[in-house]
Enzyme design. Structure first.
Site, PDB file in Angstrom:
ATOM      1  N   GLY A  12       0.770  -1.244   0.000  1.00  0.00           N
ATOM      2  CA  GLY A  12       0.000   0.000   0.000  1.00  0.00           C
ATOM      3  C   GLY A  12       0.797   1.289   0.000  1.00  0.00           C
ATOM      4  O   GLY A  12       0.292   2.322   0.430  1.00  0.00           O
ATOM      5  N   MET A  86      -3.903  -7.142  -6.988  1.00  0.00           N
ATOM      6  CA  MET A  86      -3.341  -8.197  -7.820  1.00  0.00           C
ATOM      7  C   MET A  86      -4.378  -9.084  -8.522  1.00  0.00           C
ATOM      8  O   MET A  86      -4.011 -10.003  -9.235  1.00  0.00           O
ATOM      9  CB  MET A  86      -2.389  -9.071  -6.985  1.00  0.00           C
ATOM     10  CG  MET A  86      -1.190  -8.313  -6.423  1.00  0.00           C
ATOM     11  SD  MET A  86      -0.252  -7.435  -7.708  1.00  0.00           S
ATOM     12  CE  MET A  86       0.567  -8.824  -8.493  1.00  0.00           C
ATOM     13  N   ILE A  88      -7.313  -9.981 -11.249  1.00  0.00           N
ATOM     14  CA  ILE A  88      -7.828  -9.536 -12.545  1.00  0.00           C
ATOM     15  C   ILE A  88      -9.323  -9.310 -12.352  1.00  0.00           C
ATOM     16  O   ILE A  88     -10.043 -10.205 -11.894  1.00  0.00           O
ATOM     17  CB  ILE A  88      -7.539 -10.581 -13.642  1.00  0.00           C
ATOM     18  CG1 ILE A  88      -6.013 -10.695 -13.807  1.00  0.00           C
ATOM     19  CG2 ILE A  88      -8.226 -10.207 -14.946  1.00  0.00           C
ATOM     20  CD1 ILE A  88      -5.559 -11.854 -14.653  1.00  0.00           C
ATOM     21  N   LEU A  89      -9.781  -8.111 -12.656  1.00  0.00           N
ATOM     22  CA  LEU A  89     -11.185  -7.783 -12.406  1.00  0.00           C
ATOM     23  C   LEU A  89     -12.094  -8.557 -13.360  1.00  0.00           C
ATOM     24  O   LEU A  89     -11.744  -8.743 -14.529  1.00  0.00           O
ATOM     25  CB  LEU A  89     -11.422  -6.282 -12.606  1.00  0.00           C
ATOM     26  CG  LEU A  89     -10.574  -5.325 -11.764  1.00  0.00           C
ATOM     27  CD1 LEU A  89     -10.898  -3.883 -12.134  1.00  0.00           C
ATOM     28  CD2 LEU A  89     -10.811  -5.542 -10.283  1.00  0.00           C
ATOM     29  N   HIS A 105       0.820   0.930 -13.392  1.00  0.00           N
ATOM     30  CA  HIS A 105       1.595  -0.269 -13.740  1.00  0.00           C
ATOM     31  C   HIS A 105       3.081   0.101 -13.793  1.00  0.00           C
ATOM     32  O   HIS A 105       3.440   1.146 -14.348  1.00  0.00           O
ATOM     33  CB  HIS A 105       1.142  -0.797 -15.105  1.00  0.00           C
ATOM     34  CG  HIS A 105       1.895  -2.013 -15.524  1.00  0.00           C
ATOM     35  ND1 HIS A 105       1.645  -3.256 -14.976  1.00  0.00           N
ATOM     36  CD2 HIS A 105       2.914  -2.173 -16.399  1.00  0.00           C
ATOM     37  CE1 HIS A 105       2.493  -4.129 -15.507  1.00  0.00           C
ATOM     38  NE2 HIS A 105       3.266  -3.505 -16.378  1.00  0.00           N
TER      39      HIS A 105
HETATM   40  C1  GRF Z   1       3.382  -0.925  -7.605  1.00  0.00           C
HETATM   41  O1  GRF Z   1       4.640  -1.138  -8.182  1.00  0.00           O
HETATM   42  C2  GRF Z   1       2.346  -0.713  -8.683  1.00  0.00           C
HETATM   43  O2  GRF Z   1       2.857  -0.117  -9.833  1.00  0.00           O
HETATM   44  C3  GRF Z   1       1.921  -2.130  -9.008  1.00  0.00           C
HETATM   45  O3  GRF Z   1       1.953  -2.804  -7.771  1.00  0.00           O
HETATM   46  C4  GRF Z   1       2.878  -2.166  -6.891  1.00  0.00           C
HETATM   47  C5  GRF Z   1       2.127  -1.848  -5.645  1.00  0.00           C
HETATM   48  O4  GRF Z   1       2.936  -1.347  -4.629  1.00  0.00           O
HETATM   49  N1  GRF Z   1       0.625  -2.137  -9.643  1.00  0.00           N
HETATM   50  P1  GRF Z   1       2.271  -0.729  -3.336  1.00  0.00           P
HETATM   51  O5  GRF Z   1       1.373  -1.798  -2.717  1.00  0.00           O
HETATM   52  O6  GRF Z   1       1.486   0.473  -3.739  1.00  0.00           O
HETATM   53  O7  GRF Z   1       3.412  -0.384  -2.418  1.00  0.00           O
END
Ligand code: GRF
Length: 212
Positions: A12, A86, A88-89, A105
């Site tokens: 987060g 994480m 997939i919707l 991303h």
């Molecule tokens: C980030 O690198 C984001 O780009 C990817 O997942 C990671 C999440 O990191 N989608 P965090 O949980 O916000 O620290």
């Protein structure tokens, strides 16, 4: 104030930056597919309601997913912001919230969709890498791109050192985009994103890429 909900799966750190830099939007709820996602602490500290769904509490993956998406459908919000979510919707969910779901991303899309982007950037000898904020559509990491930030790859970078520098850029890019969304500084029409004059100027100053 634009109302957004943020979906996380773990750490987060992007959620934290979205909380800290919320100028024109309000985060009304944080949802996770993990009840123990450590990022929930940031929501709690900021008095934002958090709902975490433990997989173990459901007899099937399907029920787990149903519980998450049913809750979201009941919440009051304008946009869904994915920050390290994480899952997939489901396709019907993406269609229901057409152009109202945004993701970050860790690559310069359309390069390197999917996982392990930093490792792959190094393995493929990329000189430039970065992160992209985009609308979510039915295909993975393929929706219309809103903005990106570049990071130069160094000779001695490891996936970890590179990830660290990309993450730093994520933490300024993502809140910047959501604040601009709240101010209606960009819009999407038929998969094309267009920007206000102000946003184009700000992007130059902050070294963010538009129309990427
Ligand atoms: C980030 O690198 C984001 O780009 C990817 O997942 C990671 C999440 O990191 N989608 P965090 O949980 O916000 O620290």
């Amino acid at each position: 104030m634009l109302k957004v909900i943020v979906l996380i799966s773990g750490r987060g750190s992007n959620l934290k930056s979205l909380i800290d830099q919320a100028a024109n939007y309000q985060i009304t709820h944080v949802v996770s597919d993990y009840a123990d996602a450590s990022g929930q602490d940031y929501a709690r500290e900021a008095n934002i309601p958090f709902s975490g769904f433990s997989r173990q509490a459901y007899s099937s993956k399907k029920e787990h997913r149903q519980a998450i998406y049913s809750l979201i459908r009941e919440l009051d919000f304008d946009y869904i912001v994915l920050a390290g979510f994480m899952q997939i919707l489901p396709a019907d969910f993406v269609q229901e919230y057409h152009n109202r779901i945004i993701n970050i991303h860790p690559s310069l899309l359309p390069l390197l969709p999917g996982l392990n982007t930093h490792q792959r950037a190094i393995a493929e000898n990329y000189k430039t890498h970065g992160c992209t904020v985009h609308f979510v559509n039915e295909d993975i990491d393929a929706g219309a791109r809103i903005a990106a930030a570049e990071v130069q790859v160094k000779e001695d970078d490891t996936a970890e050192t590179l990830a660290e520098r990309v993450l730093k850029r994520e933490h300024s890019l993502y809140p910047w985009v959501i604040n601009n969304l709240a101010q209606k500084n960009f819009k999407i029409q038929a998969s094309t994103v267009t920007y206000s004059e102000q946003m184009q100027q700000d992007a130059k100053q902050a070294n963010f890429l538009l129309n990427c």
